[in-house]
Design a protein around this motif. Structure first.
Motif, PDB file in Angstrom:
ATOM      1  N   TYR A 297     -40.217  94.827 -38.727  1.00 42.82           N
ATOM      2  CA  TYR A 297     -40.848  96.187 -38.958  1.00 42.82           C
ATOM      3  C   TYR A 297     -39.228  97.117 -40.599  1.00 42.82           C
ATOM      4  CZ  TYR A 297     -42.240 101.659 -40.359  1.00 42.82           C
ATOM      5  OH  TYR A 297     -41.995 102.654 -41.464  1.00 42.82           O
ATOM      6  N   ARG A 298     -39.926  97.184 -41.225  1.00 44.92           N
ATOM      7  CA  ARG A 298     -39.084  98.108 -42.180  1.00 44.92           C
ATOM      8  C   ARG A 298     -38.499  99.056 -43.366  1.00 44.92           C
ATOM      9  NH1 ARG A 298     -34.474  93.832 -46.316  1.00 44.92           N
ATOM     10  NH2 ARG A 298     -33.178  95.594 -46.995  1.00 44.92           N
ATOM     11  N   ASP A 299     -37.780  99.631 -43.638  1.00 46.57           N
ATOM     12  CA  ASP A 299     -38.467 101.032 -44.395  1.00 46.57           C
ATOM     13  C   ASP A 299     -37.953 100.435 -45.891  1.00 46.57           C
ATOM     14  OD1 ASP A 299     -40.290 102.879 -42.481  1.00 46.57           O
ATOM     15  OD2 ASP A 299     -38.384 103.779 -42.053  1.00 46.57           O
TER      16      ASP A 299
ATOM     17  N   THR B 247     -42.696 104.212 -48.872  1.00 48.44           N
ATOM     18  CA  THR B 247     -43.008 102.803 -48.628  1.00 48.44           C
ATOM     19  C   THR B 247     -42.523 101.594 -46.710  1.00 48.44           C
ATOM     20  OG1 THR B 247     -43.296 102.869 -51.039  1.00 48.44           O
ATOM     21  CG2 THR B 247     -43.515 100.394 -49.473  1.00 48.44           C
ATOM     22  N   ASN B 248     -43.254 101.306 -46.011  1.00 46.37           N
ATOM     23  CA  ASN B 248     -42.875 100.275 -45.603  1.00 46.37           C
ATOM     24  C   ASN B 248     -43.221  99.011 -45.495  1.00 46.37           C
ATOM     25  OD1 ASN B 248     -44.885 100.964 -43.095  1.00 46.37           O
ATOM     26  ND2 ASN B 248     -44.672 102.957 -43.820  1.00 46.37           N
TER      27      ASN B 248
ATOM     28  N   GLU C 155     -38.269 105.205 -49.043  1.00 46.71           N
ATOM     29  CA  GLU C 155     -38.624 106.949 -48.686  1.00 46.71           C
ATOM     30  C   GLU C 155     -40.026 106.506 -47.942  1.00 46.71           C
ATOM     31  OE1 GLU C 155     -38.708 110.845 -50.203  1.00 46.71           O
ATOM     32  OE2 GLU C 155     -37.359 110.407 -48.882  1.00 46.71           O
TER      33      GLU C 155
END
Length: 453
Positions: free
Chosen positions: A281-283, A288-289, A286
Motif C-alpha cells: 500500500y502507498r499514498d 489518492t492511494n 494526499e
C-alpha cells in the motif's frame, strides 16, 4: 447563603487586619519604646473585639439556619467553623442519628448500568434483494431476505479481542466468521484463531453488505467458490514487513481445515489447505492511494472420489493478483470519491477427464469495477466480468453491470443494478443471454465495526 457570606467576610477581615495593625503601629522615630508597646497592645485589643463581634454574628446566623431547617434537612450532617467555638448551651440538642442509607443503582432490563459495560458491541445488518428479468443459467428468487447478519465484537483484555458474525438466511443459520485476535505477540505478529474469510484477493474478504454491487463477480462464482468463497476454520498469522520508503507491506500466512464451498474439500484430517497473501500500500498524494496484492491458495478437491485414482492426489491451486486505486479528498470525502479495482485469477484444478485420464484444468478470469460518488447521496458504478470455468476452462462466461446506489443515511442503502450475462447453459449445451434487474435494501442497527478496506 448567608452563612457562606459571613464566612467570606471573616476570612477577608482576618487577612486585612494584620496589614491595618502594621500601619497603625507605625510610630515616629522619636517615640519611646514604652509608648510603642502600648500602641501595639491597644491595636491588638481592638482587633480581638472586632473578631469577637464577627463570631457572635456567625453564631446568630447558624442559630437562625437551624431553626428554619425542615426535619429532613436537619438530619443532614452539621458543618461548623473551626474558629467558631460554641459555648455550652448555645447549640441545640443533637438530633437522633438518621437511619443508615443505602445507595441503590438504577437498573435497566434487570441488569445494573455498570454491567452494560461488559457487553460486546452488537449490530444487525439486513440485506433484502429482489430480482426481475430472465436468467436460465443461475436464476435468483424474485424476493428474498438474502441475509441478516448479527455482529458481536468486543475487547476481551489488553491482549486480545473477539469478533463473531452470524448469518441468518431463509435457508438456515451460518457462522460466517468467529475468531479471536491476539494483538500483543512478540516480534510484531498478529494472530487470529477461529473461522473467517481467508485473505485471498479482495472480494473474498468482503462481506455481502459491504460490496459495492449486489452480486459477486462471475470469476468468484466460477473459480473461488461463489458467495461463501474461501471461508474456513484455521489459524491466521500476519505481520508488517520492512518496506521501501512510503510503502506499507503486510504478509499473511494461513492454515485452514480444507473445507471451503466447492473449492477445497478435505478427504482426510491431514488434507489442510494453505493461503498466502502479500499486500503493498502507498499514498500517491494526499487524496489518492494505491493498493496492490498477490495471493496463493492450495488445497484438496473431491474430483478423485469414486474413481480408480487416489483422492489424495487431486489438488486445486489458485493464484490471484489485485490492484485498487482510490481517490478520496479529505475535505470532500462524503461528497466526491472514486474507486477503481481489478482482480485476476488463475485456477489449476486436478480432475479426471471424460476419457478417464488424470488432467489439470487451467482456467483464467478477471473483473474490473469502478465506483464514483457524485454527491453525498448518490453513487454510480459499473463492472465488467470475464471468467472460464474451473472444471472446463474452454467455457468462458462474460457479462457487465451498471449500478446506482442511493444513501438515505450512513445506516441504510438503496441500490439498483442492471446485469447482463453471456453464460454457458449446460443442460442445453449452448450459450445463452441473461438480462436482469436487481434491487437491494440494506439497513444497519447498532455498532458495527468497519471492515478492512
Amino acid at each position: 447563603m448567608k452563612r457562606f457570606a459571613a464566612l467570606s467576610a471573616l476570612l477577608l477581615f482576618s487577612s486585612i487586619a494584620p496589614a491595618q495593625d502594621t500601619s497603625s503601629t507605625r510610630v515616629k522615630p522619636d517615640a519611646t519604646p514604652a509608648s510603642t508597646e502600648d500602641a501595639r497592645m491597644k491595636a491588638i485589643e481592638e482587633q480581638l473585639r472586632a473578631l469577637a463581634g464577627e463570631v457572635a454574628l456567625l453564631r446568630l446566623e447558624l442559630k437562625e439556619l437551624r431553626e428554619t431547617k425542615s426535619p429532613e434537612q436537619s438530619s443532614a450532617p452539621q458543618v461548623l467553623l473551626a474558629s467558631a467555638r460554641p459555648e455550652p448551651g448555645m447549640l441545640p440538642p443533637s438530633p437522633a442519628p438518621a437511619p443508615a442509607q443505602t445507595t441503590q443503582t438504577q437498573t435497566f432490563g434487570g441488569a445494573s448500568g455498570n454491567a452494560k459495560l461488559l457487553n460486546p458491541d452488537i449490530s444487525l445488518i439486513g440485506d433484502f434483494i429482489g430480482t426481475a428479468g430472465r436468467n436460465t443459467v443461475s436464476p435468483s428468487r424474485s424476493l428474498e431476505l438474502h441475509e441478516s447478519e448479527v455482529g458481536l465484537q468486543a475487547i476481551i483484555d489488553p491482549y486480545a479481542r473477539a469478533d463473531a458474525f452470524i448469518s441468518f438466511g431463509e435457508t438456515g443459520v451460518n457462522v460466517e466468521e468467529g475468531y479471536i485476535t491476539f494483538t500483543s505477540l512478540p516480534g510484531g505478529f498478529l494472530l487470529k484463531v477461529g473461522k473467517k474469510r481467508a485473505d485471498f484477493g479482495k472480494v473474498n474478504t468482503i462481506h455481502n453488505h459491504a460490496l459495492p454491487f449486489i452480486d459477486r463477480p462471475l470469476v468468484t462464482n466460477n473459480l473461488v467458490g461463489g458467495e461463501d468463497g474461501i471461508d474456513d476454520a484455521g489459524i491466521f498469522l500476519s505481520r508488517f514487513l520492512p518496506a521501501p520508503k512510503n510503502w506499507f507491506l503486510e504478509g499473511t500466512a494461513e492454515v485452514l481445515r480444507g473445507d471451503s464451498a466447492d473449492v477445497f474439500q478435505a478427504n482426510r484430517r491431514q488434507d489442510v489447505s494453505v493461503v498466502g497473501h502479500l499486500r503493498a500500500y502507498r499514498d500517491l498524494t494526499e487524496s489518492t492511494n494505491l493498493d496492490l496484492g498477490v495471493s496463493y491458495a492450495r488445497g484438496h478437491n473431491n474430483a478423485g472420489i469414486g474413481t480408480t485414482f487416489d483422492p489424495a492426489n487431486f489438488l486445486t491451486n489458485l493464484y490471484s493478483a489485485d490492484a485498487t486505486v482510490r481517490w478520496k479528498p479529505l475535505r470532500r470525502a462524503i461528497y466526491h470519491s472514486f474507486l477503481f479495482r481489478t482482480e485476476l485469477f488463475w485456477s489449476a484444478r486436478d480432475q479426471v477427464s471424460s476419457a478417464n485420464f488424470f488432467q489439470t484444468q487451467h482456467a483464467f478470469g478477471f473483473y474490473s469495477s469502478a465506483e464514483y460518488r457524485a454527491n453525498r447521496r448518490w453513487t454510480i458504478g459499473g463492472r465488467f466480468d470475464r471468467s472460464g470455468r474451473a472444471t472446463n476452462a474452454s467455457l468462458t462466461d462474460t457479462g457487465f453491470s451498471g449500478i446506482l446506489t442511493y444513501w438515505p443515511s450512513e445506516f441504510s442503502q438503496i441500490r439498483g443494478q442492471y446485469r447482463y450475462g453471456h453464460l454457458w447453459d449446460t443442460p442445453n449445451d449452448r450459450f445463452t443471454n441473461a438480462n436482469e434487474f436487481l434491487f437491494q435494501f440494506l439497513f444497519v442497527m447498532g455498532a458495527h465495526g468497519a471492515h478492512p478496506f
